[in-house]
Motif scaffolding. Sequence first.
Motif, PDB file in Angstrom:
ATOM      1  N   MET A   1      44.108  40.023  41.283  1.00  0.00           N
ATOM      2  CA  MET A   1      44.579  40.932  40.066  1.00  0.00           C
ATOM      3  C   MET A   1      46.110  40.563  40.650  1.00  0.00           C
ATOM      4  SD  MET A   1      43.231  44.561  40.037  1.00  0.00           S
ATOM      5  CE  MET A   1      41.192  44.738  40.641  1.00  0.00           C
ATOM      6  N   SER A   2      47.068  41.056  39.654  1.00  0.00           N
ATOM      7  CA  SER A   2      48.322  40.758  39.881  1.00  0.00           C
ATOM      8  C   SER A   2      49.126  41.368  41.126  1.00  0.00           C
ATOM      9  CB  SER A   2      49.190  41.239  38.525  1.00  0.00           C
ATOM     10  OG  SER A   2      49.096  42.688  38.522  1.00  0.00           O
ATOM     11  N   ALA A   3      50.317  41.035  41.327  1.00  0.00           N
ATOM     12  CA  ALA A   3      51.026  41.497  42.370  1.00  0.00           C
ATOM     13  C   ALA A   3      50.977  43.069  42.441  1.00  0.00           C
ATOM     14  CB  ALA A   3      52.455  40.976  42.446  1.00  0.00           C
ATOM     15  N   SER A   4      51.088  43.712  41.401  1.00  0.00           N
ATOM     16  CA  SER A   4      51.100  45.192  41.178  1.00  0.00           C
ATOM     17  C   SER A   4      49.980  45.708  41.386  1.00  0.00           C
ATOM     18  CB  SER A   4      51.952  45.645  40.085  1.00  0.00           C
ATOM     19  OG  SER A   4      51.150  45.274  39.043  1.00  0.00           O
ATOM     20  N   ASN A   5      48.993  45.014  41.623  1.00  0.00           N
ATOM     21  CA  ASN A   5      47.405  45.843  41.810  1.00  0.00           C
ATOM     22  C   ASN A   5      46.962  46.327  40.472  1.00  0.00           C
ATOM     23  OD1 ASN A   5      47.065  44.545  44.412  1.00  0.00           O
ATOM     24  ND2 ASN A   5      47.792  46.578  45.282  1.00  0.00           N
ATOM     25  N   GLU A   6      47.749  46.109  39.356  1.00  0.00           N
ATOM     26  CA  GLU A   6      47.020  46.633  38.158  1.00  0.00           C
ATOM     27  C   GLU A   6      46.575  45.446  37.480  1.00  0.00           C
ATOM     28  OE1 GLU A   6      47.293  49.433  36.564  1.00  0.00           O
ATOM     29  OE2 GLU A   6      48.291  50.130  38.516  1.00  0.00           O
ATOM     30  N   PRO A   7      45.304  45.675  36.615  1.00  0.00           N
ATOM     31  CA  PRO A   7      44.708  44.497  35.907  1.00  0.00           C
ATOM     32  C   PRO A   7      45.589  43.967  34.886  1.00  0.00           C
ATOM     33  CG  PRO A   7      43.711  46.324  35.466  1.00  0.00           C
ATOM     34  CD  PRO A   7      44.527  46.654  36.611  1.00  0.00           C
ATOM     35  N   SER A   8      45.731  42.582  34.664  1.00  0.00           N
ATOM     36  CA  SER A   8      46.524  41.681  33.656  1.00  0.00           C
ATOM     37  C   SER A   8      45.656  40.823  33.055  1.00  0.00           C
ATOM     38  CB  SER A   8      47.579  41.431  34.654  1.00  0.00           C
ATOM     39  OG  SER A   8      48.334  40.597  33.530  1.00  0.00           O
ATOM     40  N   LYS A   9      45.568  40.900  31.897  1.00  0.00           N
ATOM     41  CA  LYS A   9      44.929  40.083  31.010  1.00  0.00           C
ATOM     42  C   LYS A   9      45.657  38.588  31.189  1.00  0.00           C
ATOM     43  CE  LYS A   9      43.378  42.902  27.289  1.00  0.00           C
ATOM     44  NZ  LYS A   9      43.122  43.070  25.871  1.00  0.00           N
ATOM     45  N   ALA A  10      46.886  38.418  31.134  1.00  0.00           N
ATOM     46  CA  ALA A  10      47.484  37.156  31.306  1.00  0.00           C
ATOM     47  C   ALA A  10      47.169  36.485  32.814  1.00  0.00           C
ATOM     48  CB  ALA A  10      49.035  37.427  31.329  1.00  0.00           C
ATOM     49  N   ASN A  11      47.357  37.303  33.675  1.00  0.00           N
ATOM     50  CA  ASN A  11      46.886  36.821  35.008  1.00  0.00           C
ATOM     51  C   ASN A  11      45.300  36.448  35.136  1.00  0.00           C
ATOM     52  OD1 ASN A  11      47.624  36.593  37.886  1.00  0.00           O
ATOM     53  ND2 ASN A  11      46.265  38.106  38.476  1.00  0.00           N
ATOM     54  N   ALA A  12      44.525  37.172  34.522  1.00  0.00           N
ATOM     55  CA  ALA A  12      43.193  37.195  34.622  1.00  0.00           C
ATOM     56  C   ALA A  12      42.795  35.709  33.925  1.00  0.00           C
ATOM     57  CB  ALA A  12      42.462  38.151  33.737  1.00  0.00           C
ATOM     58  N   ASN A  13      43.569  35.529  32.721  1.00  0.00           N
ATOM     59  CA  ASN A  13      43.361  34.157  31.854  1.00  0.00           C
ATOM     60  C   ASN A  13      43.843  33.029  32.770  1.00  0.00           C
ATOM     61  OD1 ASN A  13      42.024  35.372  29.288  1.00  0.00           O
ATOM     62  ND2 ASN A  13      43.785  35.621  28.530  1.00  0.00           N
ATOM     63  N   TYR A  14      44.805  33.221  33.441  1.00  0.00           N
ATOM     64  CA  TYR A  14      45.470  32.168  34.250  1.00  0.00           C
ATOM     65  C   TYR A  14      44.417  31.560  35.210  1.00  0.00           C
ATOM     66  CZ  TYR A  14      48.125  29.829  38.046  1.00  0.00           C
ATOM     67  OH  TYR A  14      48.401  28.952  39.103  1.00  0.00           O
ATOM     68  N   ASN A  15      43.939  32.732  35.869  1.00  0.00           N
ATOM     69  CA  ASN A  15      42.941  32.431  37.135  1.00  0.00           C
ATOM     70  C   ASN A  15      41.461  31.792  36.755  1.00  0.00           C
ATOM     71  OD1 ASN A  15      44.262  33.068  39.872  1.00  0.00           O
ATOM     72  ND2 ASN A  15      44.186  35.326  39.058  1.00  0.00           N
ATOM     73  N   SER A  16      41.250  32.443  35.521  1.00  0.00           N
ATOM     74  CA  SER A  16      40.039  31.848  34.980  1.00  0.00           C
ATOM     75  C   SER A  16      40.115  30.394  34.515  1.00  0.00           C
ATOM     76  CB  SER A  16      39.364  32.705  33.668  1.00  0.00           C
ATOM     77  OG  SER A  16      38.359  32.277  33.202  1.00  0.00           O
ATOM     78  N   THR A  17      41.125  30.219  33.892  1.00  0.00           N
ATOM     79  CA  THR A  17      41.579  28.750  33.514  1.00  0.00           C
ATOM     80  C   THR A  17      41.767  27.753  34.616  1.00  0.00           C
ATOM     81  OG1 THR A  17      42.588  29.347  31.338  1.00  0.00           O
ATOM     82  CG2 THR A  17      42.889  27.167  32.029  1.00  0.00           C
ATOM     83  N   VAL A  18      42.529  28.157  35.461  1.00  0.00           N
ATOM     84  CA  VAL A  18      42.572  27.276  36.758  1.00  0.00           C
ATOM     85  C   VAL A  18      41.470  27.244  37.596  1.00  0.00           C
ATOM     86  CG1 VAL A  18      43.983  27.199  38.924  1.00  0.00           C
ATOM     87  CG2 VAL A  18      45.012  27.818  36.870  1.00  0.00           C
ATOM     88  N   GLY A  19      40.622  28.359  37.828  1.00  0.00           N
ATOM     89  CA  GLY A  19      39.307  28.256  38.265  1.00  0.00           C
ATOM     90  C   GLY A  19      38.446  27.205  37.587  1.00  0.00           C
ATOM     91  N   SER A  20      38.426  27.235  36.413  1.00  0.00           N
ATOM     92  CA  SER A  20      37.601  26.463  35.716  1.00  0.00           C
ATOM     93  C   SER A  20      37.869  25.002  35.957  1.00  0.00           C
ATOM     94  CB  SER A  20      37.677  26.680  34.178  1.00  0.00           C
ATOM     95  OG  SER A  20      37.065  27.844  33.797  1.00  0.00           O
ATOM     96  N   ILE A  21      39.054  24.642  35.887  1.00  0.00           N
ATOM     97  CA  ILE A  21      39.717  23.182  36.285  1.00  0.00           C
ATOM     98  C   ILE A  21      39.317  22.922  37.455  1.00  0.00           C
ATOM     99  CG2 ILE A  21      41.606  21.812  36.574  1.00  0.00           C
ATOM    100  CD1 ILE A  21      42.947  23.757  34.110  1.00  0.00           C
ATOM    101  N   LYS A  22      39.460  23.821  38.697  1.00  0.00           N
ATOM    102  CA  LYS A  22      39.181  23.296  40.290  1.00  0.00           C
ATOM    103  C   LYS A  22      37.726  22.971  39.958  1.00  0.00           C
ATOM    104  CE  LYS A  22      42.367  26.120  42.836  1.00  0.00           C
ATOM    105  NZ  LYS A  22      42.484  27.274  43.621  1.00  0.00           N
ATOM    106  N   ALA A  23      36.892  23.940  39.474  1.00  0.00           N
ATOM    107  CA  ALA A  23      35.482  23.809  39.655  1.00  0.00           C
ATOM    108  C   ALA A  23      35.085  22.385  38.918  1.00  0.00           C
ATOM    109  CB  ALA A  23      34.632  24.863  38.886  1.00  0.00           C
ATOM    110  N   THR A  24      35.640  22.006  37.874  1.00  0.00           N
ATOM    111  CA  THR A  24      35.093  20.824  37.079  1.00  0.00           C
ATOM    112  C   THR A  24      35.716  19.580  38.001  1.00  0.00           C
ATOM    113  OG1 THR A  24      35.576  22.071  34.852  1.00  0.00           O
ATOM    114  CG2 THR A  24      35.650  19.353  35.276  1.00  0.00           C
ATOM    115  N   VAL A  25      36.969  19.583  38.369  1.00  0.00           N
ATOM    116  CA  VAL A  25      37.393  18.420  39.240  1.00  0.00           C
ATOM    117  C   VAL A  25      36.483  18.637  40.715  1.00  0.00           C
ATOM    118  CG1 VAL A  25      39.263  17.780  40.948  1.00  0.00           C
ATOM    119  CG2 VAL A  25      39.852  18.638  38.633  1.00  0.00           C
ATOM    120  N   GLY A  26      36.327  19.479  41.287  1.00  0.00           N
ATOM    121  CA  GLY A  26      35.269  19.527  42.374  1.00  0.00           C
ATOM    122  C   GLY A  26      34.047  19.050  42.067  1.00  0.00           C
TER     123      GLY A  26
END
Length: 101
Positions: A1-26
């Motif tokens: 979650m974001s730094a304020s502990n509030e769920p954020s769609k933007a932060n969620a999309n970032y983590n989902s995208t970066v996570g997908s890239i990491k998984a693919t590279v791995g």
Amino acid sequence: MSASNEPSKANANYNSTVGSIKATVGDVTGITSLSQSGNEQRAAGDAEYKLAQAEGYGQGTADRIGGKIDRVVGAATGDKAKEAQGLAQEEKGKAQQAANS
């Protein structure tokens, strides 16, 4: 979650995208720890997105109900300003619900 502990769609999309890239590279390089870390980050991003979406829908519901109450009270008392304000809030709530369905 974001730094304020509030769920954020933007932060969620970032983590989902970066996570997908990491998984693919791995997966491509055979680095299982990177693949696992990426899958975990993507799952966390997906979960945060759903939480932010539910929170937004709930806020829309609250705005819609509050607006309807103000609109009805305004109509019953002849207060056109309150009625108009209630209608605007009700419409805002409908839009929030639609954006988070």
